[in-house]
Structures are given as C-alpha cells and as structure tokens.
Scaffold this motif. Structure first.
Motif, short mmCIF file in Angstrom:
data_model
loop_
_atom_site.label_atom_id
_atom_site.label_comp_id
_atom_site.label_asym_id
_atom_site.label_seq_id
_atom_site.Cartn_x
_atom_site.Cartn_y
_atom_site.Cartn_z
N ILE A 72 0.70 -1.20 0.02
CA ILE A 72 -0.08 0.06 -0.23
C ILE A 72 0.90 1.42 0.02
O ILE A 72 1.94 1.32 0.54
CB ILE A 72 -0.84 0.01 1.17
CG1 ILE A 72 -1.92 -1.31 1.21
CG2 ILE A 72 -1.94 1.33 1.27
CD1 ILE A 72 -2.59 -1.49 2.45
N PHE A 73 0.55 2.02 -0.89
CA PHE A 73 1.40 3.49 -1.03
C PHE A 73 0.25 4.56 -0.69
O PHE A 73 -0.51 4.63 -0.91
CB PHE A 73 1.90 3.55 -2.33
CG PHE A 73 2.89 2.75 -2.85
CD1 PHE A 73 4.33 2.87 -2.80
CD2 PHE A 73 2.39 1.28 -3.41
CE1 PHE A 73 5.22 1.98 -3.15
CE2 PHE A 73 3.27 0.58 -3.54
CZ PHE A 73 4.83 0.77 -3.55
N VAL A 127 -3.76 0.50 -3.55
CA VAL A 127 -3.50 -0.88 -2.82
C VAL A 127 -3.04 -1.68 -4.17
O VAL A 127 -3.81 -1.51 -5.10
CB VAL A 127 -4.76 -1.22 -2.24
CG1 VAL A 127 -4.56 -2.66 -1.81
CG2 VAL A 127 -5.11 -0.42 -1.16
N VAL A 128 -2.13 -2.29 -3.90
CA VAL A 128 -1.58 -3.35 -4.78
C VAL A 128 -1.92 -4.50 -4.43
O VAL A 128 -1.60 -5.14 -3.20
CB VAL A 128 0.01 -3.15 -5.12
CG1 VAL A 128 0.14 -4.05 -6.22
CG2 VAL A 128 0.29 -1.66 -5.36
N ALA A 129 -2.68 -5.28 -5.19
CA ALA A 129 -3.06 -6.65 -4.46
C ALA A 129 -3.22 -7.63 -5.57
O ALA A 129 -3.15 -7.34 -6.82
CB ALA A 129 -4.59 -6.48 -3.83
N LEU A 216 -1.49 0.07 -17.41
CA LEU A 216 -0.86 -1.14 -17.15
C LEU A 216 0.54 -0.97 -17.10
O LEU A 216 1.09 -0.13 -17.88
CB LEU A 216 -1.29 -2.23 -18.20
CG LEU A 216 -0.76 -3.70 -17.88
CD1 LEU A 216 -2.00 -4.46 -18.70
CD2 LEU A 216 0.23 -4.17 -18.19
N VAL A 217 1.22 -1.38 -16.00
CA VAL A 217 2.73 -1.00 -15.96
C VAL A 217 3.41 -2.23 -15.85
O VAL A 217 2.99 -3.22 -14.89
CB VAL A 217 3.26 -0.09 -14.74
CG1 VAL A 217 3.22 1.43 -15.51
CG2 VAL A 217 2.39 -0.21 -13.58
N ASN A 218 4.57 -2.24 -16.40
CA ASN A 218 5.57 -3.51 -15.91
C ASN A 218 7.01 -2.89 -15.89
O ASN A 218 7.46 -2.10 -16.58
CB ASN A 218 5.57 -4.43 -17.21
CG ASN A 218 6.18 -5.68 -16.86
OD1 ASN A 218 6.49 -6.15 -15.39
ND2 ASN A 218 6.56 -6.56 -17.60
N TRP A 219 7.83 -3.32 -15.00
CA TRP A 219 9.32 -3.16 -15.06
C TRP A 219 10.01 -4.22 -15.87
O TRP A 219 9.75 -5.43 -15.61
CB TRP A 219 9.88 -3.13 -13.56
CG TRP A 219 11.29 -2.71 -13.64
CD1 TRP A 219 12.28 -3.47 -13.56
CD2 TRP A 219 11.59 -1.28 -13.62
NE1 TRP A 219 13.42 -2.66 -13.56
CE2 TRP A 219 13.09 -1.36 -13.71
CE3 TRP A 219 10.78 -0.07 -13.85
CZ2 TRP A 219 13.70 -0.19 -13.87
CZ3 TRP A 219 11.62 0.99 -13.92
CH2 TRP A 219 13.19 0.97 -14.00
N TYR A 279 5.44 4.70 -10.50
CA TYR A 279 6.18 4.94 -9.26
C TYR A 279 6.22 3.67 -8.53
O TYR A 279 7.14 3.07 -8.23
CB TYR A 279 5.89 5.97 -8.41
CG TYR A 279 6.72 5.90 -6.84
CD1 TYR A 279 7.72 6.26 -6.78
CD2 TYR A 279 5.97 5.44 -5.82
CE1 TYR A 279 8.90 6.08 -5.78
CE2 TYR A 279 6.70 5.15 -4.64
CZ TYR A 279 7.99 5.59 -4.69
OH TYR A 279 8.77 5.34 -3.46
N MET A 280 5.03 3.05 -8.52
CA MET A 280 4.84 1.65 -7.80
C MET A 280 5.40 0.64 -8.63
O MET A 280 5.99 -0.39 -8.02
CB MET A 280 3.26 1.42 -7.57
CG MET A 280 2.82 2.38 -6.61
SD MET A 280 0.95 1.96 -6.23
CE MET A 280 -0.04 2.19 -7.82
N ALA A 281 5.24 0.50 -10.13
CA ALA A 281 5.97 -0.44 -10.73
C ALA A 281 7.54 -0.40 -10.61
O ALA A 281 8.35 -1.27 -10.64
CB ALA A 281 5.74 -0.34 -12.28
N GLN A 282 8.07 0.85 -10.60
CA GLN A 282 9.55 1.16 -10.53
C GLN A 282 10.06 0.59 -9.15
O GLN A 282 10.89 -0.18 -8.95
CB GLN A 282 9.83 2.64 -10.59
CG GLN A 282 11.23 2.95 -10.63
CD GLN A 282 11.54 4.40 -10.27
OE1 GLN A 282 10.56 5.22 -9.70
NE2 GLN A 282 12.53 4.95 -10.81
N THR A 283 9.01 0.57 -8.03
CA THR A 283 9.42 0.32 -6.76
C THR A 283 9.28 -1.19 -6.55
O THR A 283 10.12 -1.92 -5.88
CB THR A 283 8.49 1.02 -5.72
OG1 THR A 283 8.57 2.36 -6.05
CG2 THR A 283 8.94 0.82 -4.37
N LEU A 284 8.08 -1.72 -6.87
CA LEU A 284 7.96 -3.22 -6.67
C LEU A 284 8.32 -3.87 -8.06
O LEU A 284 8.48 -5.18 -7.80
CB LEU A 284 6.31 -3.60 -6.51
CG LEU A 284 5.52 -2.68 -5.43
CD1 LEU A 284 4.09 -3.05 -5.42
CD2 LEU A 284 6.33 -3.11 -3.99
#
Ligand code: MCN
Length: 789
Positions: A72-73, A127-129, A216-219, A279-284
């Motif tokens: 959760i961010f 929330v990422v779930a 939709l994001v992906n690293w 940001y969340m994809a870059q982090t997770l």
C-alpha cells in the motif's frame, strides 16, 4: 473500392471504409484490459470522501494484513521518495506572454495527495493486490483521519476575500487571469446605437468515453526500464511527465497506447494515477493494472466547460456589431491542469467568423473544491460559439430583424482572406484565418435546412398551437497547431510498408486515413501500408491527438517522410539503372524509367539493394529504405462551418424534439469524406448531449450529486436525429496536404444552434434561454414564469 494507386487515382479524397472497423467490431481489438501478464497485480485507489480537508493520519495496518495485499502506498511515501508534483501541461508562448502577460499560478497536483485533499475523489493511497476485488476490500480497511476545511464550490465566490484558499501560496483562488484585446471597445460601445448586456451560463460536463482511463505497468528487468500501456491521447507527453516526476530518464520509459475506446479530450491530460502507477512499478518491479470504474471516472477524470459570461455588445442601427466586451469565469476545480489552454480557446474563438472591429475579453480561471475542469471535445470553443451566436440572435430580436440576415451581414467576406483578427492565438502567433468562404457556407446551410420555406410556415405552426423553431450557428475552429509530430516509414525487402506515427488513435479512423496519405505519396497500393501509432519507441518525439491536429500535423509528417523514402528509392534506382533521377517515375510501387516502364525496380527490390551487405560498393547512401520526418506547422489552420436545426417544443413538458439537423463545414481538403462524416456526426451527438441532458452537479459541501448514469444523463441513439453533413473545401496553404482539422467541429455549434432554435420556437412567450443545459425543467420553468408575469 479499388485500393491500388495509379497516376490517375488518388486515395486522398475517397470515402474508403475504415479498415480498423472489422477488427474492432468482431472482438479482435486489443484494449488495455484485454492484455494478459503473468503475475499481474491489480491496483485500487483510496479516494477522498471530503471536498477539502487536511489529512491528519492514515492507518494502513489492517488493510496490509488482508490476504493478497502486496503493498500500500500513500502520498507520504511518494513525497518522501521525492516524486514531484505534476507539471503544468501547457506553456505560455512568447507572443501571448508579451502582449497579454497572463498570470498563471504554479501547479501543485501530486500523484497521491499529501497532507491536504482538495476535491471529493482525489486519490490519497493506492493498494496493490492479487486481484481488484482484494484491492477494493483493502480500501475499506484503510483508516484516514481528516480535519475538514471550509469549501468553495461556487466560482462566483471563489475570488471573495472570505473564501477558503485552495493553495495558500497563491494568495487567492485565481489560477489564471488575463485580458485579450483588439481595438478600442469602450469607444465602439460608446458610438453604438444599441448596447446589449447579457449573462450566460455553460454547464459542467464529463467526457464519458466508452472505455474509461486505464494503466498497465511493468518493469522490464532485462532493459532496466519501465513499460506503460495507457489509454492516453498523449503517449510522448506521458513519457515526459513520468520522467519529470520520477526523475527517470526518458529512454527508460516506454509508453504504448493499445486500441482505445474514445478519449474526447479528458484523456489528453496526464493524471496522478499514471504517475503513481509508474512509481509503484518502479518500486515493486511487478506488472500491475488499474482500470478506472465509472464512478471514479465521474469523480476523478477531468470535467469540462463550466463557464459564466457577462457580455456587453455595441451594435449599429444597421445590425453591424461594433464592439464586444466579455468577462468570464472558468471554474477549473481543484487543480489547473492545462494552464491557459481552455480559457484561451474561449477568449480567442469568441468573435468566431464574424467581423468584430473592437473586442475585449477578460478571462478569470478560478479554483474551487471540485474535480479539475479542463478540456472536452471543442475545449472552450463550444462555450465561445454559444455566447457569440446567442448574442447574434439577441441582437436580431432587439432590432426586430431576421437572425439569418444579421448573421450573414456580420460574417467575414471571402475576399478578406487571409483575415487578420487582430488577436493572437494561444501559440503566440497572430490569429489570421487562412481560407474559407463563410458566407457561401452559410447560404448553403440555409438552402439545406430550407430556411425560406420554414420562415413562411412558422406563423402557421403557431396558429396550429405547434412550437416549431429554427436555430443557426456559425463557427470557426483553430485546428492543427504545433508542436511537431513525427512519422517513420520503413519499406522492407518484401515491399511491406510500415507507416509509424507519433500520434495515437482513440477511434478517429487514423489507420485508414494515414494509409491513404502514405499510399498516395509513395504511389503504392493502400493495402500494402500497415499503420502503427501510439508508441514512444517507434518515433522519438510527438505531442498527441487533441485539438483536431493529427491530420494537419501527423498527416503532413507522413507526406514528408514518404517523399524522403521515394526520393531515396529513386536515388538507388537511378544508380542501378544508370539514368538520372529526374527521368524516373513511381507507380504501383515501382520505380521505373518514364519512357520504358519495363526498366525499373519495385520498392521491395530496392529495399533489398539497400540492405547493409548489398549496397553497391562506393555508393554514398545509408542502409534501409526508410525515413523519419517531423512536421511543425508555421501556424494554426482555421476550419469553419454552420449548423442549422429545426426543433419542436412541447410547452406542457418542456421537452423538445430535433426535427432536422444540418451541418455544412469546411475543413480544407478532405482526406476521407466518410470518416469526416462520422467525426461530424459523433461530435454533433456529443454536442446534443451536452446541450440538453448532461450536467455535473455538486452540492454546497462539494459532494458530487451526479456520479452515476441515473443522475448524469447521456443521450442514446434514439435521442439523436438524422444529421446531414456537407463538406466544402477551401484548402489551407499552411500544410502540404491543404487540410484543416475537423475532429471536434461537430461538438462546437450544437449548444448555440439548439438554444437559438428553442428560443425561436417559443417566440410567443418572449423568453430568453441563456443557460445550459436546455433541460425540460428549465424550459418549462421559463415558459411558466413568463405566463405568470
Ligand atoms: N480527416 C479528414 N480530412 C480532414 C481532416 C481530418 O479525413 N480534412 C480525418 C483524419 O484523417 C482523422 C479524422 O478525420 O481520421 C480526425 O482528424 P483531425 O481533425 O485531425 O482530429 P484528430 O485526429 O487529431 O483527433 C482529435 C479529435 C479530438 S480533439 C477529439 S476530442 C475527438 C475527435 O478527434 N475525440 C474522438 N474525434 C474522436 N472520435 C472518436 N471516435 N473518438 C474520440 O475520442
């Protein structure tokens, strides 16, 4: 339809059916939500229930414990990670800066709100779930402690000293203010025989594409870069925004726009959720998706329109307008996303196709505790045209003249082209209309709607107790402005042609029209051309699909790139055939010696010769039959048109039917008439919706009252009448194709045209309809107020 090019045949100008439709209509479209990824996670945003509050504390402990929640961010996380506020979308160009010097306040919108929320629906946490359902369940377990603040909802109060401030740093709630001036309006009004003063209100609306926003994001571990699929109208701008906010090099961000189910302007903005997802994809470093639901769309995707105008017009006894002063307020909501853009469209377009010697427009863009309000099809122009064409009808009424006569005599004449309005366009260039015969267009519309016949019949209708009226509206539209768009064309050794564009399509038929332009300029079969667009890796720079600009800017880039490719093909062929390039011709995908058609090479063969290991020794040529070109228009092109409608009002209920709707427009050279018709009809349908049914309403606490389609009415097919569309063609000299834009034009005139029609029908009641929407309740109340007095 034959799709083989020859000297005599050209695809440009032909009504070729949209080639993308079969795929889209048979379920083969690839929309964002169709994409599959291993280990795909889902995101849900926690949104503010308050219009204005301080965030005192956020407790994510219980939500974090829910099975399936990955992370959760909060706004604090992003703030601490140095994620910057979203920059302003548009700059103030130098001409405008020097002449009007608008005051534009800085932008403080964050990807997730930190410390303060400023509108209901603002995202506070994400929330990422493992599934959307789990993510939404987790939202219920997030606890936020707020301290509620006073709200400002009514734009009329926003500038009061007693109003709560959205940004203390600003010192007031004025986001943007400036005055556009041409001539001496004080003098003009002083000299006038009549002076008219009126107020108008334009309703707040929502864009409502069938497909809502989504990301939709992906690293990518291998490339050490971020890939983002978004239903945005602006892939390159999105790339740059992510880069600016996250301090990530642009080369490490790949934005792809899959098929998109409508954009209509609100998707030509960059949103907090896009930055938060990046940001969340870059982090997770896992793939994750968020697709906006309809309630989120209503409370977090930008709204549009929402303007209040006060005008003063000076008119001569002959009905000629001498001067017009307008003061307007645009309620931009909690964040001013697009700087001066939308308000400037209104201020610069208001005089439209009419010759108005003196003009002054004071624009004030104010912040309130509502969803940001920016652009929707027309972006400030429907508002401008509504004011101007209502004014024309009110002048006619004051002078007891025919509104068509007053309109016609005030229109700019064809001999006056190019016509210098004395104003600047938002690109800082003088606003000089390029081409067009506005009066001829107007005459054609009167003919199409059978104006004289109708005029004779109207008294008879009233006699029969029928309230039938006719409305007119005449507009110009600044289209096809810069910055650059790019095109890369590659022909391979099979002769397969890929035409790659920096713009992205949301349903405008680009796959078809780009193939038409490319095929004509290369002299090939249209079916040989594949079109790819909306991908930051295929063309390095671009701006996006908005402002009816893709045909002008993107289309011209295609013509430039195709020219370079065919020149290169000729250079190679001339070397191989040992003839001068001037003696070569191109037809049906072959480069040949003009007098001996058998002596030549196909594009595929030439592409083979241009492979690195095949280039003749010593020849000074780069490998590949390909080129990348950018086009920057010298300035804006101006489309124009006229709408005419006949309506019948039921005075018992206030409902009205549209009996006939006619559009005559001029967008320069038309690339594909059937697509142009589709664009026009779609625009008119949206214009009808915004005029009659649609209105975003807030209560005095800033709570959204129209969050569902039970409260926010959209027209369905049965509310849309038959609409006829006629094209006139005055090519623009400002681009190689002679085209002007038309994607928004249909939506520009309906508010003015229908208001004038209803008011005309209700002449016996002598009412004025200066407010939108024209809901049955409003019309009924106006009739009955009149009856009471
Ligand atoms: N065209 C043509 N001849 C011309 C001008 C345009 O045949 N003289 C064609 C073009 O090739 C393109 C279409 O008409 O296929 C629209 O072109 P243009 O006027 O350049 O507009 P854009 O392509 O830049 O599209 C943007 C415009 C805007 S600003 C909104 S809002 C809008 C609109 O297009 N949103 C739309 N039309 C839409 N149509 C659909 N289906 N979905 C949207 O989201």
């Amino acid at each position: 339809m034959n799709t083989v090019a020859s000297k005599e045949k050209s695809f440009i100008g032909k009504s070729i059916q949209r080639r993308e439709d079969h795929r889209l209509l048979t379920g083969e479209g690839q929309y964002l939500d169709d994409m599959k990824f291993q280990n795909l996670h889902h995101v849900a945003f926690f949104r503010s229930p308050h219009a204005h509050a301080e965030i005192k504390d956020i407790n994510i402990e219980y939500a974090n414990q829910l099975d399936g929640v990955k992370a959760i961010f909060t706004g604090e996380d992003l703030y601490k990670a140095n994620v910057d506020c979203l920059p302003l979308m548009s700059q103030v160009y130098s001409g405008v800066k020097e002449r009007e010097n608008p005051e534009v306040k800085p932008q403080f919108q964050r990807a997730l709100a930190y410390e303060r929320v400023r509108h209901v629906g603002e995202a506070i946490a994400a929330v990422v779930a493992s599934s959307r359902a789990v993510a939404e369940d987790a939202l219920d377990l997030i606890e936020v402690e707020y301290e509620k603040l006073n709200v400002v909802v009514d734009p009329k109060n926003a500038l009061d000293k007693s109003s709560p401030l959205l940004f203390e740093e600003w010192g007031d709630n004025s986001a943007v203010s400036y005055t556009v001036q041409a001539g001496n309006v004080n003098q003009a009004i002083k000299n006038a025989d009549y002076v008219l003063k009126e107020s108008f209100k334009v309703n707040r609306q929502s864009g409502n594409p069938i497909e809502t926003r989504g990301v939709l994001v992906n690293w990518d571990y291998r490339l050490n870069s971020l890939s983002m699929w978004s239903s945005t109208q602006m892939p390159h701008r999105l790339q740059k925004f992510i880069s600016d906010c996250l301090h990530l090099p642009e080369n490490q961000i790949h934005v792809i726009v899959p098929d998109v189910g409508g954009g209509f302007g609100p998707k030509a903005l960059i949103y907090p959720e896009e930055i938060a997802m990046a940001y969340m994809a870059q982090t997770l470093k896992i793939p994750m998706k968020w697709v906006e639901d309809r309630l989120e769309h209503m409370m977090s995707t930008a709204h549009s329109r929402d303007q209040l105008h006060e005008i003063e017009v000076g008119v001569g006894r002959d009905g000629m307008i001498l001067g017009l002063r307008d003061k307007f307020l645009l309620d931009t909501g909690a964040y001013n996303l697009y700087g001066i853009n939308t308000s400037y469209n209104t201020a610069s377009h208001l005089p439209g196709p009419y010759r108005i010697p003196s003009y002054e427009c004071e624009a004030k863009v104010v912040a309130t505790n509502k969803v940001p309000c920016s652009q929707y099809r027309g972006a400030g122009r429907p508002e401008a045209v509504y004011i101007m064409d209502r004014v024309i009808d009110l002048i006619a009424r004051e002078l007891n003249e025919d509104p068509a006569e007053i309109r016609y005599k005030n229109l700019i004449h064809a001999e006056e082209m190019p016509y210098d309005t004395g104003r600047l366009y938002k690109d800082g260039q003088p606003m000089i209309y390029d081409t067009g015969d506005y009066q001829d267009c107007f005459r054609k519309a009167l003919e199409e709607i059978k104006y004289s016949e109708y005029k004779k019949l109207q008294p008879e209708y009233w006699h029969q107790g029928r309230y039938i009226g006719l409305g007119l509206s005449s507009y110009i539209e600044g289209t096809g402005q810069g910055p650059h768009e790019g095109c890369q064309i590659i022909i391979d050794s099979y002769g397969d042609i890929v035409c790659m564009l920096s713009t992205a399509s949301q349903g405008q038929g680009h796959e078809t029209t780009w193939a038409q332009i490319c095929a004509d300029h290369l002299g090939v079969n249209m079916d040989q051309v594949r079109v790819i667009s909306g991908d930051t890796n295929i063309v390095q720079y671009g701006s996006g699909t908005y402002g009816s600009r893709s045909a002008v800017v993107g289309g011209s880039a295609i013509s430039l790139a195709a020219k370079r490719v065919s020149d290169k093909a000729k250079k190679m062929a001339s070397h191989l055939l040992k003839v001068s390039e001037q003696d070569l011709e191109i037809e049906n995908g072959r480069v040949f010696v003009g007098e001996i058609p058998d002596r030549g090479y196909s594009y595929g063969e030439l592409a083979q010769w241009l492979q690195p290991n095949k280039i003749p020794y010593g020849m000074d040529i780069e490998p590949g039959l390909k080129a990348e070109e950018y086009f920057l228009p010298e300035t804006t092109t101006y489309s124009n048109g006229v709408h005419a409608a006949i309506v019948e009002v039921d005075i018992e209920t206030g409902f009205f039917d549209i009996l006939n709707y006619v559009v005559v427009h001029d967008a320069g050279k038309i690339i594909n008439p059937v697509i142009a018709d589709g664009q026009t009809l779609g625009g008119v349908a949206q214009g009808i919706g915004g005029t009659i049914y649609e209105e975003i309403v807030y209560d005095e606490k800033g709570q959204l009252l129209t969050g569902t389609y039970m409260d926010y009415l959209l027209p369905t097919a049965s509310e849309i009448p038959n609409i006829s569309s006629t094209h006139m063609e005055s090519p623009s000299p400002r681009n190689p194709l002679g085209v002007k834009g038309l994607g928004e034009s249909g939506a520009i005139s309906p508010p003015a045209c229908l208001s004038n029609a209803v008011e005309d029908a209700l002449q016996p009641f002598q009412i004025k309809l200066n407010k939108l929407p024209l809901s049955p309740q409003y019309i009924w109340e106006m009739i009955h107020q009149r009856e009471k007095n």
